[in-house]
Design a protein around this motif. Structure first.
Motif, PDB file in Angstrom:
ATOM      1  N   MET A 129       0.825  -1.196   0.000  1.00  0.00           N
ATOM      2  CA  MET A 129       0.000   0.000   0.000  1.00  0.00           C
ATOM      3  C   MET A 129       0.869   1.260   0.000  1.00  0.00           C
ATOM      4  SD  MET A 129      -3.114  -0.798  -0.362  1.00  0.00           S
ATOM      5  CE  MET A 129      -3.912   0.734  -0.045  1.00  0.00           C
ATOM      6  N   ASP A 130       1.964   1.229   0.763  1.00  0.00           N
ATOM      7  CA  ASP A 130       2.839   2.390   0.795  1.00  0.00           C
ATOM      8  C   ASP A 130       3.436   2.676  -0.578  1.00  0.00           C
ATOM      9  OD1 ASP A 130       2.378   2.815   3.475  1.00  0.00           O
ATOM     10  OD2 ASP A 130       4.186   1.758   4.135  1.00  0.00           O
ATOM     11  N   GLU A 131       3.845   1.623  -1.273  1.00  0.00           N
ATOM     12  CA  GLU A 131       4.414   1.799  -2.615  1.00  0.00           C
ATOM     13  C   GLU A 131       3.358   2.342  -3.584  1.00  0.00           C
ATOM     14  OE1 GLU A 131       6.046  -1.971  -3.708  1.00  0.00           O
ATOM     15  OE2 GLU A 131       7.574  -1.888  -2.127  1.00  0.00           O
TER      16      GLU A 131
ATOM     17  N   ALA B 283       0.670   4.181  -2.774  1.00  0.00           N
ATOM     18  CA  ALA B 283       0.408   5.577  -2.411  1.00  0.00           C
ATOM     19  C   ALA B 283       1.524   6.486  -2.922  1.00  0.00           C
ATOM     20  CB  ALA B 283       0.262   5.715  -0.897  1.00  0.00           C
ATOM     21  N   GLU B 284       2.754   6.032  -2.809  1.00  0.00           N
ATOM     22  CA  GLU B 284       3.898   6.824  -3.288  1.00  0.00           C
ATOM     23  C   GLU B 284       3.836   7.001  -4.809  1.00  0.00           C
ATOM     24  OE1 GLU B 284       7.093   9.219  -3.037  1.00  0.00           O
ATOM     25  OE2 GLU B 284       6.097   8.339  -1.308  1.00  0.00           O
TER      26      GLU B 284
ATOM     27  N   LEU C  60      -2.104  13.409  -3.195  1.00  0.00           N
ATOM     28  CA  LEU C  60      -2.679  12.476  -2.229  1.00  0.00           C
ATOM     29  C   LEU C  60      -4.144  12.270  -2.564  1.00  0.00           C
ATOM     30  CD1 LEU C  60      -2.460  10.961   0.548  1.00  0.00           C
ATOM     31  CD2 LEU C  60      -3.225  13.102   1.581  1.00  0.00           C
TER      32      LEU C  60
ATOM     33  N   GLN D 292      -5.927  15.821   6.456  1.00  0.00           N
ATOM     34  CA  GLN D 292      -4.596  15.341   6.076  1.00  0.00           C
ATOM     35  C   GLN D 292      -3.605  16.501   5.947  1.00  0.00           C
ATOM     36  OE1 GLN D 292      -3.227  12.363   5.676  1.00  0.00           O
ATOM     37  NE2 GLN D 292      -5.036  11.132   5.985  1.00  0.00           N
TER      38      GLN D 292
ATOM     39  N   ASN E  87       6.831  14.532   8.842  1.00  0.00           N
ATOM     40  CA  ASN E  87       7.184  13.108   8.743  1.00  0.00           C
ATOM     41  C   ASN E  87       7.654  12.533  10.073  1.00  0.00           C
ATOM     42  OD1 ASN E  87       6.609  12.728   6.009  1.00  0.00           O
ATOM     43  ND2 ASN E  87       8.578  13.571   5.401  1.00  0.00           N
TER      44      ASN E  87
END
Length: 116
Positions: A1-3, A5-6, A22, A33, A42
């Motif tokens: 999921m992180d990949e 989203a990136e 985003l 957000q 971060n």
């Protein structure tokens, strides 16, 4: 999921000319957000402290109040409307998490974008 989203963020940036993108479930989520990013960046330690307890605020021109202010408060920030640019001088800079500007209202606002 992180990949994913990136990758989507990078693609949206290319398409819009923004730094990054985003996908959210709607306007309220996007506002939350954005405010959370202004508060925590971060930093995982700061992220864990959300929602805050009102120690930070988001400044908005009094004539640009919006229906999505609940999304700002959900992060734990106070909404601080101002009517004049000089009102900013009365606020401790360290307490300001963000300045909210409603793009469609900029031409009609008493405070110009530059003043904000």
């Amino acid at each position: 999921m992180d990949e994913l989203a990136e990758a989507v963020g990078r693609k949206l940036a290319v398409l819009t000319g923004a730094e990054w993108g985003l996908v959210t479930t709607g306007s309220a989520a996007a506002v939350s957000q954005a405010v959370a990013a202004c508060v925590a960046g971060n930093d995982p330690e700061k992220m864990l402290k959300i929602p805050l307890r009102g120690e930070k605020m988001v400044v908005v021109a009094a004539d640009q109040r919006m229906a999505y202010e609940h999304a700002i408060r959900a992060v734990g920030c106070m909404v601080r409307p101002i009517g004049r640019a000089s009102d900013l001088d009365q606020i401790e800079i360290g307490k300001i998490a963000a300045v909210c500007v409603v793009a469609s209202d900029i031409p009609k606002s008493v405070l110009s974008f530059e003043q904000m």
